[in-house]
Write an enzyme that holds these catalytic residues in place. Structure first.
Site, short mmCIF file in Angstrom:
data_model
loop_
_atom_site.label_atom_id
_atom_site.label_comp_id
_atom_site.label_asym_id
_atom_site.label_seq_id
_atom_site.Cartn_x
_atom_site.Cartn_y
_atom_site.Cartn_z
N GLU D 147 0.82 -1.21 0.00
CA GLU D 147 0.00 0.00 0.00
C GLU D 147 0.86 1.26 0.00
OE1 GLU D 147 -2.94 0.41 3.10
OE2 GLU D 147 -3.94 2.02 2.00
N GLU D 153 2.36 8.50 7.20
CA GLU D 153 2.10 7.11 7.61
C GLU D 153 3.27 6.17 7.33
OE1 GLU D 153 -1.70 5.53 6.52
OE2 GLU D 153 -2.80 7.16 7.49
N ASP D 180 -4.34 3.86 -3.16
CA ASP D 180 -5.44 4.36 -2.33
C ASP D 180 -5.63 5.84 -2.67
OD1 ASP D 180 -6.52 5.87 -0.06
OD2 ASP D 180 -6.41 4.02 1.09
N HIS D 183 -4.49 8.66 -0.20
CA HIS D 183 -3.05 8.92 -0.13
C HIS D 183 -2.53 9.51 -1.44
CE1 HIS D 183 -2.86 7.00 3.73
NE2 HIS D 183 -3.39 5.89 3.28
N HIS D 206 -7.96 1.04 -3.13
CA HIS D 206 -8.81 1.63 -2.10
C HIS D 206 -9.43 2.90 -2.61
CE1 HIS D 206 -7.09 -0.05 1.98
NE2 HIS D 206 -7.96 -0.87 1.43
N ARG D 212 -11.46 11.47 3.84
CA ARG D 212 -11.86 10.13 4.30
C ARG D 212 -13.32 10.04 4.73
NH1 ARG D 212 -6.52 7.16 6.99
NH2 ARG D 212 -6.01 6.28 4.98
N GLU D 241 -12.80 2.54 1.93
CA GLU D 241 -12.25 2.67 3.27
C GLU D 241 -12.61 4.05 3.82
OE1 GLU D 241 -7.96 1.35 4.81
OE2 GLU D 241 -7.87 3.23 3.72
#
Lengths: 298, 298, 298, 298
Positions: D147, D153, D180, D183, D206, D212, D241
């Site tokens: 990922e 992160e 994702d 990100h 994702h 989010r 997500e």
């Protein structure tokens, strides 16, 4: 007309006499109207050299400050709150001494990745501190900008709407919202709408692309951004901010999370930012200019 | 590196010796590498003055032509097809005489709002004509650009994908796809994807915003456009096109549907287009440059 | 809450009893709140069947009309203006008879590619006609929507700002601005800003992607569009419009310039439009909902 | 055809028998094809209940794991690297036992805000660990997804391009790139281009909006995202997500920086995500479908 600014970290992370002279000189050479200097250690900031260079180059200055965990004015801890307030008040003295028009940044909490949400008591304390700092700033004609940042840099103000309400609670005319494209791209529902909805509460603006590299090399649609700034009548500073480990080194690259060296030529980056900003600002002004037609010929 | 061009209609709709000298001089002054001249009436095009001005100012030239209804090479009508072919072949002679590197525009049908879709026979005839025109152009080192336009300007090539297939059918190495942002914004599913999917078939590119005014004053996201151009390795001309009734007058304002005067200062518009294009092109190149890191340090 | 509508041309270009029954039934089945019927030939419009089907299916109706060149109320030509006015007044009678809540479209000029800009006298005449038509409409509780279209469909109202000023000149409370994504994408500086700036003058809204195919299959950013609609408090109809030569045939495919058959399954297209609109409208409402936090806990 | 998934944290942060039964049941009810379960404490993960619920509801499962600082396989510290490897290998056993098809997440470093960039030795060690984990996964037909996350992160894989090179160094066919949207919006020059350039190296995807929250309520242009996925022929899982402190609580809200409760109704959020994804995926497939025309009639 908006003054265009450049963040000093494009040139240097330090601010001794040489740093100040060089950074201010180069910023002026490229046609910017002001430099934004971020002082972490006030003692290492050469005020006299800064004033001399600003006068010699005829540009203005704004300042940004940050608070470490032990100065966290949103912590609800009396010692840390008091420490933070002293630091901010000293910052205002410094800003006054160099002739800054604006003091911005995360002035309402620590600059850190938090582990828990803010508390109502913590916020209330932060509001009180900012009000007292603003009173001192007001005496020197300084506007404070509450910088709205992403969730990884503060847990207090992550959206423009929160910042407007925070400023409402502070209730001082010189406390304004400071928006930054890089952070808005993460937190806002709609970047342009956030600018428009902030309206005349907007006091300071940072450009910066989605990954903090060259303007236009990331995923932010700057056409929308500049049209929103012009549509809402924003007349304050527009300052470009970008960071490279090639310039700032540690501890800043660690604090900011700069793991890729997106640029290493400060002058090229800054010259481009000026060009890009001029081009988009002019386009945005043209977008909204009155076009006479047969419906309303005047 | 892409040559940057400017469409002559930014300065003038005519092309006598004075027009040519002035338009070429001003285009060169602003730093463009080439001018695109659109000749409707070949006889009114002053070749000698054009060559002199190009040489004096050391810039290049490209040309764009159009076909009226009675020259419609996609009509399936032998007389009109033959008329159109003669007009295009004469255009190639003119382009050769002025030293043009590219001839582009709607070379495959009339420039008009059609009432019915094209026929397979009409297309077949158009392919034949373009092949013969391309053979003549090849002898002078001229590349043809099949301009993809919106549904209101032709019924033949409205998408990049159609143009790629049309070029396949023509089967000449000097027949390429000519894309234009303004038209793509109306017809393509995805502007950036259309550029990428055209790949090395792309031979000419027009910038222009959604309403044909100042670049960045409309709704096209130029960050995406320039990143796609650089990502697909496009190295050909990038030419800015914009029309104002203040310059072109009739019949062009009627043909093009210019009902609002989005600009009236040719020099300001053109200087801005150069600035905007430089800024975005540089940003796009930075977006894709190799950034060494710990995964692949070389 | 906005009523969601579907343009009848998704199902059929005709409107006899069978057409009406089938189109209204299918529209209701998919969950739409209203159908928009475009009558060109009033005599061919089956009023009784329409009313029966609307009642049986419990959905509403809106109507859109257009004017041919010989009915051009913006022409300044007394005969054509009078012809256009009669046609519009007859349309209001028809709309009243079927129980329509809104009458929209290009009600202020012909639907055509013009060759010259509008004149001030022509506009003045158009304003007068629209005012009288609005007076009649008002008596039946009908709102008029002045549809803003691209430069190839009218020379009068190409931007939201022009439509606001036109409505100002008409000065009737039931004359509102009708915006359409497809046209805005060509003419507006900023689609979202145009919606926001129209504010409570907005009375009708058409969705449609950049090429008039499936919503989301073109280049319009519908996240921005729906957030702007919700942010400006728009509570009127949102109607999906798309055209395929597979359904409408001639002369409509010619008038509208439909050269590619972007879809041929009406039900799939319409069901998808409902799904897409529901999804984006819900997202937009979530984008602006109040989120309590420690700054403003209530 | 892509399988559509939902991250289990939309329902619960725990995974006892009740959690598993409820989360899997609700996910299936909404029409998703798979659930993604994130196990932090393997011992607390009820394998038997999970299998029963998956079989009863006929949906699949994928898993995501993370590494704490003392398991950092990119640290270059032999003890922590070995600890991390054991944890990942145990995770593969768990994934095999529940019948997972994919194991994804930050499998190549700790999940934390780093203070320093990665080292070449640290990366080399990470590559070795991932290779051995992939060998074990391969025996159970499990694909690993690396990922790509934002700078806050991890300091190792922040862009798709880095992930492609990392996978190259691992050199196992079942090690793929996991992208994702959330990100990518922070780190990529161009979200759509990053998807296209990853091409067939993409193994897991994702969705998630810029903040989010609800899909479409943030600033990501999902039209572009889905068109890029379809254009590059991606046929793997697409999993939604989103995190709310109303569901996950501490320590997750602290780790993830969830300071605003963007939603509190799990079912509404998840049902909307399914609707939104279906709508955009269908639109994207329509965007690229072949449309016969007179140029290429077949």
């Amino acid at each position: 007309m908006n003054k265009l600014g450049l963040h000093a970290f494009v040139w240097t992370a330090g601010w001794n006499a040489d740093d100040a002279t060089r950074a201010i000189g180069r910023t002026a050479e490229l046609g910017f109207d002001l430099i934004e200097a971020s002082a972490m250690d006030y003692a290492a900031f050469d005020v006299a050299a800064t004033r001399r260079a600003l006068e010699a180059n005829r540009i203005g200055i704004t300042m940004s400050f940050g608070l470490t965990d032990d100065m966290d004015v949103s912590s609800g801890d009396p010692g840390r709150v008091a420490h933070g307030e002293r630091h901010l008040l000293d910052g205002i003295s410094l800003a006054r001494d160099v002739g800054a028009t604006h003091v911005c940044g995360i002035l309402y909490s620590a600059f850190r990745k938090y582990d828990t949400p803010p508390t109502q008591d913590g916020i209330a304390g932060s509001v009180e501190v900012v009000r007292r700092v603003a009173e001192k700033a007001q005496a020197s004609g300084i506007t404070l900008g509450m910088e709205v940042v992403n969730r990884y840099e503060s847990n207090v103000l992550n959206t423009a709407r929160q910042a407007v309400r925070f400023c409402d609670r502070v209730g001082m005319p010189n406390v304004k919202v400071h928006l930054d494209c890089y952070h808005m791209n993460i937190e806002e529902a709609d970047i342009a709408a956030a600018i428009t909805q902030t309206g005349d509460r907007l006091g300071y603006f940072h450009t910066g692309d989605s990954h903090r590299g060259y303007l236009g090399s990331g995923s932010i649609d700057f056409g929308c951004v500049f049209r929103a700034l012009v549509a809402s009548g924003y007349a304050g500073p527009i300052t470009f901010e970008s960071f490279s480990s090639a310039v700032v080194g540690q501890p800043l690259e660690g604090i900011l999370g700069i793991w890729r060296t997106l640029w290493d030529d400060s002058r090229d980056l800054a010259a481009h930012a000026k060009l890009f900003t001029d081009a988009h600002l002019h386009a945005a002004r043209q977008a909204w200019r009155h076009v006479p037609d047969a419906i309303d010929p005047d």
